[in-house]
Design a protein around this motif. Structure first.
Motif, PDB file in Angstrom:
ATOM      1  N   LEU A  30       0.827  -1.204   0.000  1.00  0.00           N
ATOM      2  CA  LEU A  30       0.000   0.000   0.000  1.00  0.00           C
ATOM      3  C   LEU A  30       0.860   1.252   0.000  1.00  0.00           C
ATOM      4  CD1 LEU A  30      -2.819   1.218   0.132  1.00  0.00           C
ATOM      5  CD2 LEU A  30      -2.732   1.017   2.618  1.00  0.00           C
ATOM      6  N   SER A  31       1.916   1.262   0.793  1.00  0.00           N
ATOM      7  CA  SER A  31       2.811   2.423   0.844  1.00  0.00           C
ATOM      8  C   SER A  31       3.465   2.663  -0.509  1.00  0.00           C
ATOM      9  CB  SER A  31       3.888   2.219   1.912  1.00  0.00           C
ATOM     10  OG  SER A  31       3.321   2.138   3.201  1.00  0.00           O
ATOM     11  N   LEU A  32       3.970   1.606  -1.130  1.00  0.00           N
ATOM     12  CA  LEU A  32       4.636   1.744  -2.429  1.00  0.00           C
ATOM     13  C   LEU A  32       3.653   2.190  -3.512  1.00  0.00           C
ATOM     14  CD1 LEU A  32       6.987  -1.387  -2.376  1.00  0.00           C
ATOM     15  CD2 LEU A  32       7.642   1.016  -2.114  1.00  0.00           C
ATOM     16  N   ALA A  33       2.436   1.631  -3.478  1.00  0.00           N
ATOM     17  CA  ALA A  33       1.442   1.981  -4.491  1.00  0.00           C
ATOM     18  C   ALA A  33       1.034   3.452  -4.385  1.00  0.00           C
ATOM     19  CB  ALA A  33       0.215   1.081  -4.350  1.00  0.00           C
ATOM     20  N   THR A  34       0.762   3.915  -3.167  1.00  0.00           N
ATOM     21  CA  THR A  34       0.350   5.310  -3.000  1.00  0.00           C
ATOM     22  C   THR A  34       1.494   6.279  -3.294  1.00  0.00           C
ATOM     23  OG1 THR A  34       0.740   4.999  -0.627  1.00  0.00           O
ATOM     24  CG2 THR A  34      -1.532   4.887  -1.386  1.00  0.00           C
ATOM     25  N   LEU A  35       2.724   5.883  -2.976  1.00  0.00           N
ATOM     26  CA  LEU A  35       3.867   6.732  -3.318  1.00  0.00           C
ATOM     27  C   LEU A  35       4.040   6.825  -4.828  1.00  0.00           C
ATOM     28  CD1 LEU A  35       6.662   5.860  -0.723  1.00  0.00           C
ATOM     29  CD2 LEU A  35       5.455   8.041  -1.007  1.00  0.00           C
ATOM     30  N   PRO A 149       2.051  19.441  -1.912  1.00  0.00           N
ATOM     31  CA  PRO A 149       0.701  18.898  -1.729  1.00  0.00           C
ATOM     32  C   PRO A 149      -0.062  19.663  -0.658  1.00  0.00           C
ATOM     33  CG  PRO A 149       2.255  17.582  -0.504  1.00  0.00           C
ATOM     34  CD  PRO A 149       3.062  18.644  -1.186  1.00  0.00           C
ATOM     35  N   SER A 150      -1.347  19.384  -0.530  1.00  0.00           N
ATOM     36  CA  SER A 150      -2.169  20.041   0.472  1.00  0.00           C
ATOM     37  C   SER A 150      -1.824  19.528   1.870  1.00  0.00           C
ATOM     38  CB  SER A 150      -3.653  19.762   0.181  1.00  0.00           C
ATOM     39  OG  SER A 150      -4.458  20.100   1.296  1.00  0.00           O
ATOM     40  N   GLY A 151      -1.383  20.444   2.737  1.00  0.00           N
ATOM     41  CA  GLY A 151      -1.045  20.063   4.105  1.00  0.00           C
ATOM     42  C   GLY A 151      -2.260  19.660   4.910  1.00  0.00           C
ATOM     43  N   HIS A 152      -3.396  20.337   4.685  1.00  0.00           N
ATOM     44  CA  HIS A 152      -4.628  19.965   5.384  1.00  0.00           C
ATOM     45  C   HIS A 152      -5.030  18.524   5.054  1.00  0.00           C
ATOM     46  CE1 HIS A 152      -5.196  24.112   6.584  1.00  0.00           C
ATOM     47  NE2 HIS A 152      -6.387  23.856   7.089  1.00  0.00           N
ATOM     48  N   SER A 153      -4.977  18.185   3.767  1.00  0.00           N
ATOM     49  CA  SER A 153      -5.374  16.846   3.345  1.00  0.00           C
ATOM     50  C   SER A 153      -4.420  15.794   3.892  1.00  0.00           C
ATOM     51  CB  SER A 153      -5.415  16.774   1.813  1.00  0.00           C
ATOM     52  OG  SER A 153      -6.298  17.743   1.293  1.00  0.00           O
ATOM     53  N   MET A 154      -3.145  16.071   3.783  1.00  0.00           N
ATOM     54  CA  MET A 154      -2.134  15.137   4.281  1.00  0.00           C
ATOM     55  C   MET A 154      -2.252  14.976   5.793  1.00  0.00           C
ATOM     56  SD  MET A 154       1.971  15.453   3.787  1.00  0.00           S
ATOM     57  CE  MET A 154       3.120  14.326   4.576  1.00  0.00           C
ATOM     58  N   ILE A 191     -12.744  17.588   4.647  1.00  0.00           N
ATOM     59  CA  ILE A 191     -11.640  18.535   4.848  1.00  0.00           C
ATOM     60  C   ILE A 191     -10.937  18.800   3.532  1.00  0.00           C
ATOM     61  CG2 ILE A 191      -9.381  18.843   5.928  1.00  0.00           C
ATOM     62  CD1 ILE A 191     -10.476  17.298   8.355  1.00  0.00           C
ATOM     63  N   GLY A 192     -10.665  17.751   2.758  1.00  0.00           N
ATOM     64  CA  GLY A 192     -10.033  17.937   1.458  1.00  0.00           C
ATOM     65  C   GLY A 192     -10.896  18.732   0.499  1.00  0.00           C
ATOM     66  N   CYS A 193     -12.199  18.412   0.480  1.00  0.00           N
ATOM     67  CA  CYS A 193     -13.121  19.145  -0.406  1.00  0.00           C
ATOM     68  C   CYS A 193     -13.191  20.617  -0.025  1.00  0.00           C
ATOM     69  CB  CYS A 193     -14.510  18.515  -0.334  1.00  0.00           C
ATOM     70  SG  CYS A 193     -14.636  16.907  -1.145  1.00  0.00           S
ATOM     71  N   SER A 194     -13.084  20.907   1.268  1.00  0.00           N
ATOM     72  CA  SER A 194     -13.144  22.308   1.694  1.00  0.00           C
ATOM     73  C   SER A 194     -11.965  23.109   1.141  1.00  0.00           C
ATOM     74  CB  SER A 194     -13.155  22.382   3.233  1.00  0.00           C
ATOM     75  OG  SER A 194     -11.880  22.087   3.786  1.00  0.00           O
ATOM     76  N   ARG A 195     -10.811  22.468   1.021  1.00  0.00           N
ATOM     77  CA  ARG A 195      -9.636  23.169   0.493  1.00  0.00           C
ATOM     78  C   ARG A 195      -9.802  23.475  -0.991  1.00  0.00           C
ATOM     79  NH1 ARG A 195      -7.611  25.665   4.151  1.00  0.00           N
ATOM     80  NH2 ARG A 195      -5.473  25.640   3.359  1.00  0.00           N
ATOM     81  N   GLY A 209      -1.949  15.265  -1.482  1.00  0.00           N
ATOM     82  CA  GLY A 209      -1.895  15.203  -0.024  1.00  0.00           C
ATOM     83  C   GLY A 209      -2.481  13.915   0.513  1.00  0.00           C
ATOM     84  N   TYR A 210      -3.608  13.481  -0.066  1.00  0.00           N
ATOM     85  CA  TYR A 210      -4.218  12.223   0.349  1.00  0.00           C
ATOM     86  C   TYR A 210      -3.269  11.045   0.106  1.00  0.00           C
ATOM     87  CZ  TYR A 210      -8.945  14.159   0.980  1.00  0.00           C
ATOM     88  OH  TYR A 210     -10.046  14.844   1.437  1.00  0.00           O
ATOM     89  N   LEU A 211      -2.632  11.036  -1.052  1.00  0.00           N
ATOM     90  CA  LEU A 211      -1.787   9.898  -1.414  1.00  0.00           C
ATOM     91  C   LEU A 211      -0.547   9.793  -0.545  1.00  0.00           C
ATOM     92  CD1 LEU A 211      -2.057  10.088  -5.316  1.00  0.00           C
ATOM     93  CD2 LEU A 211      -2.998   8.317  -3.828  1.00  0.00           C
ATOM     94  N   VAL A 212       0.182  10.897  -0.386  1.00  0.00           N
ATOM     95  CA  VAL A 212       1.399  10.833   0.420  1.00  0.00           C
ATOM     96  C   VAL A 212       1.059  10.640   1.896  1.00  0.00           C
ATOM     97  CG1 VAL A 212       1.665  13.322   0.825  1.00  0.00           C
ATOM     98  CG2 VAL A 212       3.690  11.856   0.717  1.00  0.00           C
TER      99      VAL A 212
END
Length: 232
Positions: A30-35, A149-154, A191-195, A209-212
């Motif tokens: 999962l980590s490798l795929a999202t990265l 990336p988006s800090g809020h999302s991350m 939260i992500g949608c709000s950004r 942000g979501y992925l990382v």
């Protein structure tokens, strides 16, 4: 390595009983795929192709909608505060203290390390990509750091995701866990949608942000599960 050794190795990696078994395999994959997906999004987000055009067109339309529907804007402004730095700092202190009081030293250590590591990772990636903030952002958005990336999302994926994992450990099996997963996922999504809606970030910033954040969250949870299983 002979075939029998390979089979034994793979059997252990996909065994739910081994402390270095299935959970570790899934976590690493999962980590490798999202990265990998994050790298693709980052590549296209700083270019001049269709992703950038989509980001601009969506942001402009949402800016028009924001001006015509102030109540929607107010709702998403409230949601963006849930993922703000001040709220996250309060969560870090509150959850960390609660874990220490309950003598959950391993979880407290992972909690502090995960949030601190996520913050450093966000700063580093912003320096690497150096993407400018959208020009159509809401007047109440004052951030001056880079956009991708988006800090809020991350931060919401890491922070609220870990809180969800901690609750998962104590919530009984069944509908309680399903409701927990749905609730945490919905909160992170809002939260992500709000950004995006407020023009604080482009759509691809939030996806990045979501992925990382998911990659780091998977790494942290995998580490905790490995230690817990090793102890038992």
């Amino acid at each position: 390595m002979p075939p029998s050794s390979w089979k034994a190795f793979l059997r252990r990696r996909f065994s739910a009983e081994e402390y270095l078994g299935l959970h570790l395999t899934i976590g690493l994959l999962l980590s490798l795929a999202t990265l990998g997906m994050f790298a693709c999004v980052g590549h296209f987000a700083i270019g001049h192709g269709s992703v950038v055009r989509f980001d601009d067109e969506l942001g402009q339309r949402l800016a028009e909608h924001r001006a015509a529907h102030p109540w929607v804007r107010d709702f998403f402004f409230g949601m963006t505060q849930v993922g703000s730095v001040n709220v996250m700092i309060a969560l870090v202190l509150g959850v960390g203290l609660l874990l220490l009081v309950r003598r959950q030293r391993l979880l407290a250590l992972v909690w502090l390390a995960a949030v601190a590591g996520g913050g450093l990772l966000d700063l580093l990636l912003k320096q690497v990509f150096q993407r400018d903030r959208p020009s159509f952002r809401d007047a109440a958005i004052f951030e001056t750091t880079a956009s991708f990336p988006s800090g809020h999302s991350m931060g919401s994926v890491i922070g609220y995701g870990l809180i969800g994992y901690f609750l998962w450990l104590i919530v009984p099996h069944g509908w309680g866990r399903r409701a927990l997963v749905i609730g945490v996922a919905l909160l992170i999504l809002l939260i992500g949608c709000s950004r995006i809606y407020l023009g604080a970030h482009y759509f691809s910033d939030v996806v990045g942000g979501y992925l990382v954040g998911s990659a780091w969250l998977a790494t942290c949870i995998t580490g905790v599960e490995t230690v817990r299983r090793r102890r038992t």
